[in-house]
Design an enzyme around this catalytic site. Structure first.
Site, PDB file in Angstrom:
ATOM      1  N   PRO A 245       0.815  -1.223   0.000  1.00  0.00           N
ATOM      2  CA  PRO A 245       0.000   0.000   0.000  1.00  0.00           C
ATOM      3  C   PRO A 245       0.847   1.271   0.000  1.00  0.00           C
ATOM      4  O   PRO A 245       0.368   2.344  -0.356  1.00  0.00           O
ATOM      5  CB  PRO A 245      -0.803  -0.088   1.303  1.00  0.00           C
ATOM      6  CG  PRO A 245      -0.606  -1.446   1.849  1.00  0.00           C
ATOM      7  CD  PRO A 245       0.559  -2.078   1.152  1.00  0.00           C
TER       8      PRO A 245
ATOM      9  N   GLU B 252       1.611  -8.618   8.286  1.00  0.00           N
ATOM     10  CA  GLU B 252       1.828  -7.166   8.406  1.00  0.00           C
ATOM     11  C   GLU B 252       2.792  -6.654   7.332  1.00  0.00           C
ATOM     12  O   GLU B 252       3.008  -5.456   7.214  1.00  0.00           O
ATOM     13  CB  GLU B 252       2.381  -6.814   9.795  1.00  0.00           C
ATOM     14  CG  GLU B 252       1.328  -6.841  10.887  1.00  0.00           C
ATOM     15  CD  GLU B 252       0.113  -5.977  10.574  1.00  0.00           C
ATOM     16  OE1 GLU B 252       0.280  -4.818  10.174  1.00  0.00           O
ATOM     17  OE2 GLU B 252      -1.016  -6.484  10.734  1.00  0.00           O
TER      18      GLU B 252
HETATM   19  N1  SAM Z   1       0.777  -3.437   7.379  1.00  0.00           N
HETATM   20  C1  SAM Z   1       0.718  -3.091   5.991  1.00  0.00           C
HETATM   21  C2  SAM Z   1       0.470  -1.601   5.843  1.00  0.00           C
HETATM   22  O1  SAM Z   1      -0.199  -1.015   6.680  1.00  0.00           O
HETATM   23  O2  SAM Z   1       0.950  -1.014   4.839  1.00  0.00           O
HETATM   24  C3  SAM Z   1      -0.383  -3.839   5.271  1.00  0.00           C
HETATM   25  C4  SAM Z   1      -0.124  -5.298   5.159  1.00  0.00           C
HETATM   26  S1  SAM Z   1      -1.329  -6.138   4.187  1.00  0.00           S
HETATM   27  C5  SAM Z   1      -2.421  -6.739   5.397  1.00  0.00           C
HETATM   28  C6  SAM Z   1      -0.478  -7.573   3.623  1.00  0.00           C
HETATM   29  C7  SAM Z   1       0.107  -7.457   2.243  1.00  0.00           C
HETATM   30  O3  SAM Z   1      -0.907  -7.234   1.302  1.00  0.00           O
HETATM   31  C8  SAM Z   1       1.101  -6.329   2.018  1.00  0.00           C
HETATM   32  O4  SAM Z   1       2.396  -6.648   2.476  1.00  0.00           O
HETATM   33  C9  SAM Z   1       1.049  -6.155   0.516  1.00  0.00           C
HETATM   34  O5  SAM Z   1       1.896  -7.079  -0.143  1.00  0.00           O
HETATM   35  C10 SAM Z   1      -0.398  -6.492   0.200  1.00  0.00           C
HETATM   36  N2  SAM Z   1      -1.227  -5.287   0.003  1.00  0.00           N
HETATM   37  C11 SAM Z   1      -2.175  -4.814   0.831  1.00  0.00           C
HETATM   38  N3  SAM Z   1      -2.754  -3.716   0.332  1.00  0.00           N
HETATM   39  C12 SAM Z   1      -2.158  -3.469  -0.865  1.00  0.00           C
HETATM   40  C13 SAM Z   1      -2.296  -2.458  -1.856  1.00  0.00           C
HETATM   41  N4  SAM Z   1      -3.167  -1.451  -1.716  1.00  0.00           N
HETATM   42  N5  SAM Z   1      -1.527  -2.533  -2.955  1.00  0.00           N
HETATM   43  C14 SAM Z   1      -0.616  -3.537  -3.115  1.00  0.00           C
HETATM   44  N6  SAM Z   1      -0.442  -4.517  -2.195  1.00  0.00           N
HETATM   45  C15 SAM Z   1      -1.184  -4.486  -1.090  1.00  0.00           C
END
Ligand code: SAM
Length: 229
Positions: free
Chosen positions: A87, A114
Site C-alpha cells: 500500500p 503485516e
Molecule cells: N501493514 C501493511 C500496511 O499497513 O501497509 C499492510 C499489510 S497487508 C495486510 C499484507 C500485504 O498485502 C502487504 O504486504 C502487501 O503485499 C499487500 N497489500 C495490501 N494492500 C495493498 C495495496 N493497496 N496494494 C498492493 N499490495 C497491497
C-alpha cells in the site's frame, strides 16, 4: 513477456492460467508465468516463513532469509526488475500498466500478514507498487490485478474488436456508454445516432459522452484529457 510471482499461496495463481485474457496470452505464447513458493526456501521442517515484529506490535512479518533465497532463485529463473506490492508504493494506473507492458521480464513479490522485513526492500526490491489507497490481506490479489491490466496490453492478446486503446484511461478519459440489442429496453431507447450508420457522427457523439462522463465523475483527470479534445 515473462512474469514471476513470489508468494506463500501459489495456488491462488492457478486460476489465472485457466481463464480469460491471461489464459489466451499463455496459449498464444505471448505470456509465460511462474510462481515461486516462499515456504520452499524455509530452513526448518515446519517451513516457517514469518516471525513476530521486533519492537512489538500486532501480527507477523515475512522473515528475510526465506524471502531473500526465493527472490534470488526467481531472479535467476525469470529475471528483470523485482516489484513489491505494497500500500505504500507508487500508485498503479493505466500509464504504469502501459510502461510495464514494455518490460519483457519482471518478478512480483506478494506480502502477507503485516508485511515483509524492510531489509528485503533495501537489498532486493527495485520498485514498490500499490493498487490503491486501501489495504487487502495479501499481495496476491494486487498481483492478479496488475498482471491482468498489463497482459491485456501485450500486442496480439486482445483482438481488434476489444482493443485496449478504446478503454477508459487509455486516452486520459473514462469511456462513454455502451448499448446493444434490443433497441428498446424497459422503455429506454438506444440513442438514435448509434443506429444512424454515420460513423463520423457516432465517433463525435462517443467522444462528447466520454468528455461529459469524465468531467462529471473524474474532474481530477481534466489535465490528462484536455490534450485529446
Ligand atoms: N501493514 C501493511 C500496511 O499497513 O501497509 C499492510 C499489510 S497487508 C495486510 C499484507 C500485504 O498485502 C502487504 O504486504 C502487501 O503485499 C499487500 N497489500 C495490501 N494492500 C495493498 C495495496 N493497496 N496494494 C498492493 N499490495 C497491497
Amino acid at each position: 513477456m515473462q512474469a514471476g510471482v513470489i508468494t506463500i499461496f501459489p495456488e491462488i495463481f492457478s486460476t489465472i492460467t485457466r481463464f480469460g485474457t491471461i489464459r489466451k496470452a499463455i496459449e498464444s505464447n505471448l505470456f509465460e508465468f511462474k510462481s515461486f513458493d516462499i515456504r520452499d526456501y524455509a530452513s526448518d521442517r515446519r517451513r516457517t516463513v514469518d516471525a513476530r515484529p521486533y519492537g512489538g506490535g500486532p501480527g507477523m512479518i515475512l522473515m528475510p532469509e526465506p524471502l531473500a533465497a526465493c527472490i534470488d532463485y526467481a531472479k535467476q529463473s525469470v529475471g528483470g526488475p523485482v516489484i513489491f506490492l505494497t500500500p505504500r508504493g507508487e500508485r498503479f494506473d493505466q500509464k504504469m500498466a502501459e510502461e510495464l507492458a514494455q518490460v519483457p521480464k519482471f518478478t512480483l513479490v506478494c506480502g502477507r500478514y503485516e508485511g515483509i522485513d524492510e531489509r528485503i526492500i533495501k537489498t532486493r526490491v527495485d520498485q514498490e507498487v500499490s493498487i490503491g489507497d486501501y489495504v487487502i490481506s495479501g499481495g496476491e490479489f494486487a498481483a492478479l490485478v496488475l498482471l491482468d491490466a498489463v497482459v491485456r496490453l501485450l500486442p496480439g492478446v486482445l483482438g481488434n474488436k476489444e482493443s485496449a486503446h478504446q478503454d477508459s484511461f487509455s486516452n486520459g478519459m473514462l469511456e462513454g456508454p455502451h448499448y446493444t440489442r434490443p433497441e428498446k429496453f424497459e422503455g429506454l431507447d438506444v440513442p438514435r445516432v448509434l443506429l444512424s450508420g454515420n460513423h463520423q457522427e457516432i465517433k463525435k457523439w462517443r467522444h462528447q459522452q466520454a468528455l461529459d462522463w469524465t468531467r462529471k465523475r473524474r474532474p481530477d483527470l481534466e489535465g490528462n484529457y484536455n490534450q485529446y479534445r
